[in-house]
Write a protein that holds these residues in place. Structure first.
Motif, short mmCIF file in Angstrom:
data_model
loop_
_atom_site.label_atom_id
_atom_site.label_comp_id
_atom_site.label_asym_id
_atom_site.label_seq_id
_atom_site.Cartn_x
_atom_site.Cartn_y
_atom_site.Cartn_z
N PRO A 46 0.84 -1.21 0.00
CA PRO A 46 0.00 0.00 0.00
C PRO A 46 0.87 1.25 0.00
CG PRO A 46 0.09 -0.98 2.19
CD PRO A 46 0.76 -1.94 1.26
N THR A 47 0.54 2.18 -0.89
CA THR A 47 1.24 3.46 -0.94
C THR A 47 0.20 4.56 -0.99
OG1 THR A 47 1.38 3.28 -3.35
CG2 THR A 47 3.31 2.58 -2.09
N LEU A 48 0.61 5.77 -0.67
CA LEU A 48 -0.29 6.91 -0.65
C LEU A 48 -0.11 7.75 -1.90
CD1 LEU A 48 0.29 7.93 3.06
CD2 LEU A 48 -1.56 6.54 2.13
N GLU A 49 -1.18 8.38 -2.33
CA GLU A 49 -1.11 9.22 -3.53
C GLU A 49 -0.10 10.35 -3.39
OE1 GLU A 49 -5.45 8.77 -5.66
OE2 GLU A 49 -4.97 10.61 -4.60
N VAL A 50 0.13 10.77 -2.14
CA VAL A 50 1.09 11.86 -1.92
C VAL A 50 2.52 11.35 -2.06
CG1 VAL A 50 -0.43 13.16 -0.41
CG2 VAL A 50 1.04 11.41 0.57
N GLY A 51 2.69 10.02 -2.23
CA GLY A 51 4.01 9.47 -2.50
C GLY A 51 4.72 8.90 -1.30
#
Length: 233
Positions: A46-51
């Motif tokens: 899992p990663t966040l759109e903000v990077g």
């Protein structure tokens, strides 16, 4: 008699130290989430759109867990377990970049807030893999190395089935490359290793494994590209 008594006391003290000593590797790394397993739900990298990444870090008796927010929990840690001090830690959720980010964040904190937690650390070359298991049997798998975008794409290309295991484990990948496959038990002991080529239908005989929980890993050129929790009934 006094000699025997002193010897027994010394052995007891040594055993107590070994039982309650912390694994120093836990504190020597910042850990990056590679897989979350909550019930039947599995999230790979899992990663966040903000990077930013989902991470966890341990400093003395503090556990710092980061997703869309950073949550600092006071914990007590021994050689295999992590217990919450005081009232534990159940952070308020905040809005992430997308709906999928929020699902991943909620899953992450649900797992690592399910005290008491047990943990194992397995080393493979320069990489160390930390697996945290909560009281419900859910797991969060971490690596001490930052994964690139290419790693994320590679990991999503794999499938291992059936799970729970039967007599044979099937391994599929869309890239048709060769890998080193390994299965570890809950203590980090290697139960089997096998060279596989995903250009063909890779099958691994697992009928000899006793019932229990296991962790599998695929590596190539010494680099881990996929981890998954497996169960044998």
């Amino acid at each position: 008699m006094s000699y025997i008594k002193n010897t027994i006391l010394a052995l007891f003290s040594l055993g107590s130290i070994l039982c309650f000593s912390q694994d120093e590797r836990l504190f020597q790394n910042e850990w990056y989430v590679t897989e979350l397993n909550e019930g039947d739900n599995t999230l790979i990298n899992p990663t966040l759109e903000v990077g930013s990444s989902f991470t966890i870090e341990f400093q003395n008796e503090n556990m710092l867990a980061t997703a869309c927010l950073t949550n600092n929990c006071e914990v007590t840690i021994d050689a295999t377990s992590i217990a919450a001090r005081g009232f534990g830690c159940s952070p308020p959720l905040v809005f992430c970049g997308s709906a999928s980010d929020m699902i991943a964040e909620r899953t992450y904190f649900n797992i690592i807030s399910g005290f008491p937690l047990s943990y194992t650390i397995v080393e493979d070359g320069e990489e160390a893999v930390l697996t945290i298991t909560n009281s419900n049997g859910d797991t969060a798998v971490f690596s001490n190395r930052v994964l690139s975008t290419g790693d994320f794409k590679t990991k999503s290309a794999f499938s291992l089935y059936p799970n729970p295991l039967g007599n044979v484990l099937n391994i599929n990948a869309i890239n048709g490359k060769s890998y080193e496959f390994a299965i570890y038990d809950a203590t980090g002991k290697i139960m089997l290793t096998k060279e596989i080529n995903t250009a063909f239908k890779a099958k691994v005989d697992v009928k000899h494994l006793p019932s229990g929980m296991y962790f599998s890993k695929l590596t190539t050129n010494g680099v881990s590209v996929y981890n998954k929790k497996l169960v044998k009934n």
